[in-house]
Design an enzyme around this catalytic site. Structure first.
Site, mmCIF file in Angstrom:
data_model
loop_
_atom_site.group_PDB
_atom_site.id
_atom_site.type_symbol
_atom_site.label_atom_id
_atom_site.label_comp_id
_atom_site.label_asym_id
_atom_site.label_seq_id
_atom_site.Cartn_x
_atom_site.Cartn_y
_atom_site.Cartn_z
ATOM 1 N N GLU A 16 8.359 1.933 11.572
ATOM 2 C CA GLU A 16 9.418 2.935 11.392
ATOM 3 C C GLU A 16 8.718 4.277 11.344
ATOM 4 O OE1 GLU A 16 12.478 2.229 11.513
ATOM 5 O OE2 GLU A 16 12.376 0.066 11.257
ATOM 6 N N LYS A 42 0.879 -1.177 0.000
ATOM 7 C CA LYS A 42 0.000 0.000 0.000
ATOM 8 C C LYS A 42 0.908 1.216 0.000
ATOM 9 C CE LYS A 42 -2.230 3.147 1.830
ATOM 10 N NZ LYS A 42 -1.966 4.505 1.292
ATOM 11 N N CYS A 50 13.323 11.072 7.164
ATOM 12 C CA CYS A 50 13.176 10.840 8.602
ATOM 13 C C CYS A 50 14.505 10.989 9.324
ATOM 14 C CB CYS A 50 12.592 9.454 8.828
ATOM 15 S SG CYS A 50 13.569 8.182 8.015
ATOM 16 N N GLU A 87 7.784 16.779 15.178
ATOM 17 C CA GLU A 87 8.437 16.523 13.891
ATOM 18 C C GLU A 87 7.785 17.436 12.855
ATOM 19 O OE1 GLU A 87 7.452 13.024 11.516
ATOM 20 O OE2 GLU A 87 9.592 12.695 11.220
HETATM 21 P P1 NAD Z 1 1.572 8.738 7.253
HETATM 22 O O1 NAD Z 1 1.671 8.040 8.549
HETATM 23 O O2 NAD Z 1 0.537 9.774 7.083
HETATM 24 O O3 NAD Z 1 1.285 7.683 6.074
HETATM 25 C C1 NAD Z 1 2.160 6.585 5.849
HETATM 26 C C2 NAD Z 1 1.384 5.494 5.130
HETATM 27 O O4 NAD Z 1 0.385 4.990 6.003
HETATM 28 C C3 NAD Z 1 0.648 5.979 3.873
HETATM 29 O O5 NAD Z 1 0.697 4.976 2.877
HETATM 30 C C4 NAD Z 1 -0.770 6.168 4.384
HETATM 31 O O6 NAD Z 1 -1.753 6.077 3.364
HETATM 32 C C5 NAD Z 1 -0.886 5.020 5.361
HETATM 33 N N1 NAD Z 1 -1.940 5.186 6.387
HETATM 34 C C6 NAD Z 1 -2.480 6.341 6.834
HETATM 35 N N2 NAD Z 1 -3.441 6.053 7.764
HETATM 36 C C7 NAD Z 1 -3.474 4.711 7.906
HETATM 37 C C8 NAD Z 1 -4.230 3.815 8.724
HETATM 38 N N3 NAD Z 1 -5.154 4.248 9.588
HETATM 39 N N4 NAD Z 1 -3.995 2.497 8.621
HETATM 40 C C9 NAD Z 1 -3.043 2.021 7.780
HETATM 41 N N5 NAD Z 1 -2.300 2.820 6.963
HETATM 42 C C10 NAD Z 1 -2.511 4.154 7.035
HETATM 43 O O7 NAD Z 1 3.038 9.272 6.939
HETATM 44 P P2 NAD Z 1 3.484 10.169 5.710
HETATM 45 O O8 NAD Z 1 3.000 11.547 5.965
HETATM 46 O O9 NAD Z 1 3.124 9.469 4.445
HETATM 47 O O10 NAD Z 1 5.082 10.095 5.833
HETATM 48 C C11 NAD Z 1 5.841 10.951 6.619
HETATM 49 C C12 NAD Z 1 6.185 10.289 7.941
HETATM 50 O O11 NAD Z 1 6.929 9.090 7.696
HETATM 51 C C13 NAD Z 1 7.072 11.136 8.820
HETATM 52 O O12 NAD Z 1 6.598 11.055 10.139
HETATM 53 C C14 NAD Z 1 8.432 10.459 8.718
HETATM 54 O O13 NAD Z 1 9.296 10.644 9.805
HETATM 55 C C15 NAD Z 1 8.043 9.039 8.581
HETATM 56 N N6 NAD Z 1 9.134 8.254 8.012
HETATM 57 C C16 NAD Z 1 9.834 7.424 8.849
HETATM 58 C C17 NAD Z 1 10.907 6.688 8.353
HETATM 59 C C18 NAD Z 1 11.698 5.761 9.246
HETATM 60 O O14 NAD Z 1 12.453 4.962 8.723
HETATM 61 N N7 NAD Z 1 11.555 5.844 10.550
HETATM 62 C C19 NAD Z 1 11.238 6.798 7.006
HETATM 63 C C20 NAD Z 1 10.505 7.649 6.199
HETATM 64 C C21 NAD Z 1 9.437 8.372 6.707
#
Ligand code: NAD
Length: 480
Positions: free
Chosen positions: A247, A172, A280, A380
């Site tokens: 993550e 997804k 991140c 963040e």
């Molecule tokens: P997000 O949490 O909004 O979305 C991430 C994914 O989860 C998307 O595909 C989204 O559609 C899905 N999602 C959203 N709600 C959901 C639910 N209720 N159930 C299941 N899936 C759901 O994050 P984002 O805005 O896409 O990405 C940015 C974030 O990702 C930042 O917080 C960043 O730090 C983090 N990030 C972390 C790492 C790491 O390795 N720790 C790496 C990259 C990004």
């Protein structure tokens, strides 16, 4: 406008209700494509396809699966310019960043796990109580959920170990950046990748993501994204005793000591602003020894102000837009909050329109005079914004570094080896870089502590996550 599909059982398909979501180009801030708005029925169909494909895929030898992963890596490499153009358009990232780092890393992810899966995790024990051996068996159907900041790079970092270990996958991708996942699935189809082994369901997190996480036939979830969504996923998985790795967010400190090496400034500017601060692992709280604070600040602000903002294809562009309009508004609201919290804006602080582009560009922003417990320094923000802080000694540097709910990554800049080792041991985070940033050996565990992560990815950790160990004990004769 381009229209992409979902990929279920090796075939492109519309969503069950034929609905679409607009996909925006961040440089112009306008829609340029449509992606399917998947439903829970689509997740059900993908899980059924994955279950049907599972017996054949899981029974292949490691080297047979490795061949498929290597074929997929080769096919991406052949199409790497198409992947780079696709990713750069979808995200607004400088083309060079995608071409030189992100697509090569996606290829490396498949090759790395192709090699790793031929190195068995299985063990044998004897002479204490019978002859015991452990099998590491695939879990079945697993779900991988990825964010928008490094779309193909992070998706393949999950897909490759899941597939290598013998699982069938439902991926997804983020609905904000769905295009490179579509190209990946198309590429897999072109090389005859076994149907149903890799399925991609596009759509919103609330619908497709939630349906995937709660599906009883999905045995594990590997998630990268925000801490807020990670919390929700953890709760559902806990209820079902489902394996999960999370993550999540970061607010990473960089600690600059008086004896920092000469390349510190240049690398820290990159660590702060690469991908417009939307990694991140970016350093967003820069802690500087008071003796060098004034000089370092001046040089850092000059370097940040000189970064060239522009469209991905413009020569020399170092910084693109941020990736969506809500995110653009969020980052600007945090800059406004920093002003209210007493911060001094040293450079940037506003939206900009390089060469007249109307997309979501924000100038690299450096702020000082903010207390570490301010919202700006605690939340963040994930944009081209950093705060500078002075410290007087090692203990204060450590206290400031650890004054965060997050614990993903840190960087330490010093030529004093004893100090570097102490900082590395005492900073609360999953990875500490010393005099470098973003270098990665794919064999090392990757992940965060505190609110940044649960579990580890990378190397054998990832293969362990995507398998279940089983012990087999063969009784021996009393005198045997
Ligand atoms: P997000 O949490 O909004 O979305 C991430 C994914 O989860 C998307 O595909 C989204 O559609 C899905 N999602 C959203 N709600 C959901 C639910 N209720 N159930 C299941 N899936 C759901 O994050 P984002 O805005 O896409 O990405 C940015 C974030 O990702 C930042 O917080 C960043 O730090 C983090 N990030 C972390 C790492 C790491 O390795 N720790 C790496 C990259 C990004």
């Amino acid at each position: 406008m381009e229209q992409i599909a979902q990929w279920i059982a090796g075939r492109p398909q519309a969503s069950s209700d034929a609905a679409f979501l607009p996909v925006h180009d961040p440089v112009h801030g306008k829609p340029y494509a449509y992606c399917p708005r998947g439903s829970s029925d689509d997740v059900d169909a993908a899980v059924a396809a994955a279950r049907a494909a599972y017996p054949a895929w899981s029974r292949m030898s490691g080297s047979q699966r490795a061949q498929w992963l290597n074929r997929l890596a080769d096919a991406i490499e052949v199409r790497s310019e198409a992947f780079s153009q696709c990713e750069s358009r979808d995200t607004g990232k400088p083309l060079a960043l995608v071409r030189d780092i992100e697509i090569p890393r996606a290829i490396a992810n498949f090759r790395f796990f192709a090699a790793a899966c031929t190195q068995s995790l299985d063990q044998a024990f004897h002479q204490e109580a019978g002859l015991n051996y452990t099998l590491h068996q695939p879990l079945g159907v697993v779900g991988v959920i990825s964010p928008w900041n490094l779309p193909l790079y992070l998706l393949t970092w999950k897909l490759a170990p899941a597939l290598a270990a013998g699982n069938c996958v439902i991926a997804k991708p983020s609905e904000i950046t769905p295009m490179s996942a579509d190209l990946l699935a198309r590429t897999a189809q072109e090389i005859g990748f076994p149907a149903g082994v890799l399925n991609i369901v596009q759509g919103s997190g609330e619908t497709v993501g939630a349906a995937l996480v709660s599906h009883l036939d999905v045995k594990a979830i590997s998630f990268t994204g925000s801490t807020t969504v990670g919390h929700r996923i953890a709760a559902v998985c806990a209820d079902q005793f489902k394996k999960v790795t999370l993550e999540m967010g970061g607010k990473n400190p960089a600690l600059v000591f008086q004896d920092a090496p000469a390349h510190t400034l240049q690398t820290l500017v990159r660590a702060a602003f690469q991908n417009s601060g939307q990694i991140c692992l970016c350093g967003s709280r820069i802690l500087i020894h008071r003796d060098i604070y004034a000089d370092f600040k001046k040089a850092f602000v000059t370097a940040a102000s000189n970064l060239k903002i522009g469209a991905p294809s413009d020569p020399g562009t170092q910084l693109g837009p941020v990736m969506s309009e809500p995110h653009f508004r969020k980052v600007l609201s945090y800059i406004a909050m920093a002003r209210e919290e007493g911060g001094s804006i040293l450079c940037g602080g506003d939206a900009v329109s390089p060469s007249g582009y109307e997309g979501w560009f924000i100038a690299p922003t450096v702020i000082e005079n903010l207390p570490m417990d301010s919202r700006f320094c605690q939340d963040e923000i994930f944009g081209p914004v950093v705060s500078l802080h002075a410290f007087d000694d090692d203990d204060q540097a450590l206290a400031l570094a650890n004054a965060s709910r997050y614990g993903l990554a840190a960087s330490v800049w010093t030529n004093d080896l004893a100090r570097a080792h102490r900082m590395a041991a005492e900073i609360e985070c999953g990875i500490v870089w010393i005099n470098t940033w973003m270098q990665r050996d794919l064999r090392t565990p990757f992940g965060g502590m505190k609110d940044s992560g649960f579990g580890r990815e990378g190397g054998m950790e990832a293969l362990k996550f995507f398998t279940e160990p089983k012990t087999v004990c063969i009784g021996t004769l009393p005198n045997g």
